[in-house]
Design a protein around this motif. Structure first.
Motif, PDB file in Angstrom:
ATOM      1  N   ASP A  20     -17.750  63.340  25.340  1.00 17.49           N
ATOM      2  CA  ASP A  20     -16.592  62.574  24.862  1.00 17.49           C
ATOM      3  C   ASP A  20     -16.989  61.153  24.468  1.00 17.49           C
ATOM      4  O   ASP A  20     -16.488  60.614  23.471  1.00 17.49           O
ATOM      5  N   GLU A  23     -18.683  61.445  21.086  1.00 19.04           N
ATOM      6  CA  GLU A  23     -17.695  61.700  20.047  1.00 19.04           C
ATOM      7  C   GLU A  23     -16.886  60.444  19.725  1.00 19.04           C
ATOM      8  O   GLU A  23     -16.570  60.193  18.562  1.00 19.04           O
ATOM      9  N   ARG A  40      -9.864  69.455  15.382  1.00 17.41           N
ATOM     10  CA  ARG A  40     -10.706  69.324  16.570  1.00 17.41           C
ATOM     11  C   ARG A  40     -10.064  70.181  17.656  1.00 17.41           C
ATOM     12  O   ARG A  40      -8.935  69.928  18.072  1.00 17.41           O
ATOM     13  N   ARG A  42     -10.660  72.572  21.417  1.00 18.97           N
ATOM     14  CA  ARG A  42     -11.458  72.736  22.626  1.00 18.97           C
ATOM     15  C   ARG A  42     -10.905  73.902  23.415  1.00 18.97           C
ATOM     16  O   ARG A  42      -9.690  74.105  23.475  1.00 18.97           O
ATOM     17  N   ASP A  46     -12.769  73.544  28.706  1.00 18.78           N
ATOM     18  CA  ASP A  46     -13.524  72.372  28.241  1.00 18.78           C
ATOM     19  C   ASP A  46     -15.014  72.636  28.059  1.00 18.78           C
ATOM     20  O   ASP A  46     -15.819  71.710  28.101  1.00 18.78           O
ATOM     21  N   GLU A  49     -16.305  73.018  22.144  1.00 15.50           N
ATOM     22  CA  GLU A  49     -15.487  72.222  21.233  1.00 15.50           C
ATOM     23  C   GLU A  49     -15.861  72.616  19.808  1.00 15.50           C
ATOM     24  O   GLU A  49     -17.041  72.856  19.515  1.00 15.50           O
ATOM     25  N   HIS A  51     -15.154  71.604  15.593  1.00 15.76           N
ATOM     26  CA  HIS A  51     -14.633  70.667  14.602  1.00 15.76           C
ATOM     27  C   HIS A  51     -14.704  71.339  13.241  1.00 15.76           C
ATOM     28  O   HIS A  51     -15.719  71.958  12.908  1.00 15.76           O
TER      29      HIS A  51
END
Length: 94
Positions: A20, A23, A40, A42, A46, A49, A51
């Protein structure tokens, strides 16, 4: 011609915080290189991820990837342990 990419990042247990942070540093750079984060996503756990990103041309992606600020943030990505895959994709008409 616009180019579209799917980025998949598989995160190990405990890697989310560093990922994170990475990012937060690199995603704002997209716009400076003509890129746009379309989506985006997830997984609920978690651990993955995704994109969906577009650029005006491949050269814009190359410039984004070569940005020294992105390179400076690379240790965060490495410490996250994320396995990242970048895939060129296209729309499919149904």
């Amino acid at each position: 011609m616009t180019v579209t990419y799917l980025m998949l990042a598989r995160l190990p247990e405990g890697g989310l915080e560093a990922f994170d942070a990475y990012e937060s540093t690199v995603l704002p750079l997209l716009a400076e290189h003509g890129g746009r984060l379309q989506r985006r996503l997830r997984t609920p756990d978690d651990r993955v991820e995704a994109h969906l990103v577009t650029f005006p041309a491949t050269e814009n992606l190359d410039a984004y990837r070569a940005d020294p600020r992105r390179a400076a943030a690379a240790p965060l990505l490495k410490s996250s342990g994320a396995a990242v895959e970048l895939i060129a994709v296209r729309d499919v008409q149904s």
